[in-house]
Write an enzyme that holds these catalytic residues in place. Structure first.
Site, mmCIF file in Angstrom:
data_model
loop_
_atom_site.group_PDB
_atom_site.id
_atom_site.type_symbol
_atom_site.label_atom_id
_atom_site.label_comp_id
_atom_site.label_asym_id
_atom_site.label_seq_id
_atom_site.Cartn_x
_atom_site.Cartn_y
_atom_site.Cartn_z
ATOM 1 N N ASP A 108 2.594 0.972 -4.318
ATOM 2 C CA ASP A 108 3.094 -0.468 -3.993
ATOM 3 C C ASP A 108 2.452 -0.466 -2.600
ATOM 4 O O ASP A 108 1.376 0.308 -2.157
ATOM 5 C CB ASP A 108 4.387 -0.439 -3.719
ATOM 6 N N ASP A 126 3.101 -0.543 0.682
ATOM 7 C CA ASP A 126 2.966 0.483 1.646
ATOM 8 C C ASP A 126 3.034 1.839 1.247
ATOM 9 O O ASP A 126 3.272 2.872 2.149
ATOM 10 C CB ASP A 126 4.258 0.445 2.537
ATOM 11 N N ASP A 129 5.003 4.028 -0.505
ATOM 12 C CA ASP A 129 6.204 4.964 -0.410
ATOM 13 C C ASP A 129 6.687 5.062 -1.771
ATOM 14 O O ASP A 129 7.512 6.059 -2.244
ATOM 15 C CB ASP A 129 7.453 4.319 0.145
ATOM 16 N N SER A 173 7.211 -3.635 1.252
ATOM 17 C CA SER A 173 6.998 -2.568 0.364
ATOM 18 C C SER A 173 6.493 -3.033 -0.799
ATOM 19 O O SER A 173 5.663 -3.454 -0.822
ATOM 20 C CB SER A 173 8.508 -1.819 -0.070
#
Length: 439
Positions: free
Chosen positions: A228, A230, A232, A91
């Site tokens: 960020d 990824d 999410d 992440s």
């Protein structure tokens, strides 16, 4: 083994191909089919291979999304009629780290019971390995277009905008595709996926998004969006170049979700360290907050309750349970664009009254003992105390929270009030309680 957002840590130390193989074998015991995907970190390729091998050894068919945003992976569990999903990602963590996050149908991260089961299986080496003629297959699939279609179906924009999107060299390209499909003009920063994150650190903080802020300020962009690694998480910049705090952004999203809902007494799920600004922003709409432990996993669990219409964390995780139970940065981007198209974000932000928050960390080698003594004293001295995650005392016009760090030898102190002097007073009270508990 699992933190609040899955398994994370340095590659070659905490996170290894052996661990990924073992997790794949553990998940495969209950899964006939699984979806896997990864963020751009180079280590993700070998970790994904190892995890897929563990799944296939267990007879589990693998649908491999390759490079994909984490919310795409989470949504794809249902799209591919799978029993589980796995994101290989750390992440917002720095480049040396990687991790594993597990998803169940409905887009929800594995709950605590499921995480405990996987951890036990890994620890005990439990597996259900199959013979050569009953191994699972591995098929390359793409879910980005379907994610775009879902976002376009969920959000409408009557007056398309000009938007700057900072992807942080991550996997969030689906946001650009979705906004363009909604007829927005998009200018990108750090759009080339690169797990070394050369453009900026992965976490979209105010400091790390200074280039985005300057770009929005210098152009005619209506707002700026940052993800960020990824995708999410989402953080945002107004058309005037102001980086919105996480609490203000949470309040804006929550108000919009409440206004759209038809629930009689709607609630919004937020972690225990969320500002009073969110409570006060929701009060005129006759909506309330419900506190959870810190971590989007716990926010998502609370969002399964029928009267919870939105869940969010000030760090940038936003959950609309009528769409999916995963934090979906691309969905948040489209929702934010719709808000900005209806009325500029800077005007909306001025309606959210913010308050002084004081924070400090206290180093200690006895977190558990300190927290036990803090809890005992606070419960004895204050009437409205919650021990959901640490110890939070609500004082009406103020609150303080004492909470042990999950990964460091620290006890964290947070205090907030509606005026500066009161915030300082409450903070000093909390700090004195922790100091006494150390002795």
């Amino acid at each position: 083994m699992f933190g609040t957002s899955g398994i994370r840590g340095p590659v070659g130390e905490t996170v290894t191909a052996r661990l990924a193989l073992d997790v794949g074998r553990a998940v495969g015991i209950d899964a006939d089919r699984a979806v896997v995907g990864r963020d751009p970190r180079e280590s993700g390729v070998l970790l994904c291979d190892a995890l897929a091998a563990g799944l296939r050894e267990s007879g589990t068919d693998v649908r491999d999304l390759s490079l994909a945003a984490t919310p795409t992976v989470a949504r794809a569990v249902d799209w591919h009629d799978a029993d589980a999903g796995v994101s290989i990602t750390a992440s917002h963590n720095p480049a040396p780290d990687n991790g594993i996050k597990l998803w169940q149908p409905g887009g929800q991260a594995f709950d605590e019971a499921r995480r405990d089961t996987i951890a036990r299986r890994v620890r005990e080496g439990e597996s259900n390995l199959q013979g050569w003629d009953d191994l699972g297959d591995r098929t390359r699939v793409d879910a980005t277009e379907r994610h775009v279609d879902a976002l376009r179906g969920a959000v409408g924009i009557d007056d398309p905008l000009s938007i700057a999107v900072d992807l942080g060299n991550g996997a969030g390209g689906v946001t650009v595709d979705a906004l363009q499909s909604l007829d927005c003009t998009v200018e990108t920063l750090n759009a080339q996926p690169d797990g070394g994150f050369p453009g900026r650190p992965s976490e979209p903080t105010a400091e790390n998004c200074e280039s985005l802020r300057r770009l929005v300020e210098a152009t005619d962009a209506d707002c700026g969006i940052a993800h960020d690694g990824d995708a999410d998480r989402l953080r945002a910049v107004t058309g005037t170049g102001e980086f919105l705090s996480g609490d203000v952004l949470l309040a804006l999203f929550a108000r919009e979700a409440v206004a759209r809902s038809d629930v009689d007494e709607p609630r919004v799920a937020v972690p225990v360290d969320t500002s009073l600004a969110v409570d006060d922003a929701l009060a005129p709409l006759e909506a309330t907050v419900t506190h959870t432990r810190v971590g989007d996993v716990f926010v998502a669990e609370r969002a399964t309750e029928p009267d919870v219409v939105f869940g969010g964390e000030p760090s940038g995780a936003w959950i609309w349970p009528d769409e999916t139970l995963c934090p979906d940065g691309p969905l948040a981007a489209c929702r934010l664009a719709a808000l900005a198209a209806d009325r500029p974000l800077d005007e909306r932000a001025t309606e959210i009254e913010t308050y002084p928050i004081r924070r400090a960390n206290v180093e200690t080698d006895d977190k558990a003992g300190v927290m036990d003594r803090v809890e005992e004293r606070v419960l004895a001295e204050y009437d409205d105390v919650r021990t959901l995650d640490g110890v939070r005392a609500d004082l009406g016009d103020a609150w303080f929270l004492v909470r042990a760090s999950g990964t460091q030898p620290l006890v964290r102190i947070t205090a907030e009030a509606r005026d500066e002097a009161r915030a300082g007073e409450v903070f000093e009270t909390a700090r004195e309680i922790v100091a006494d508990a150390e002795n």
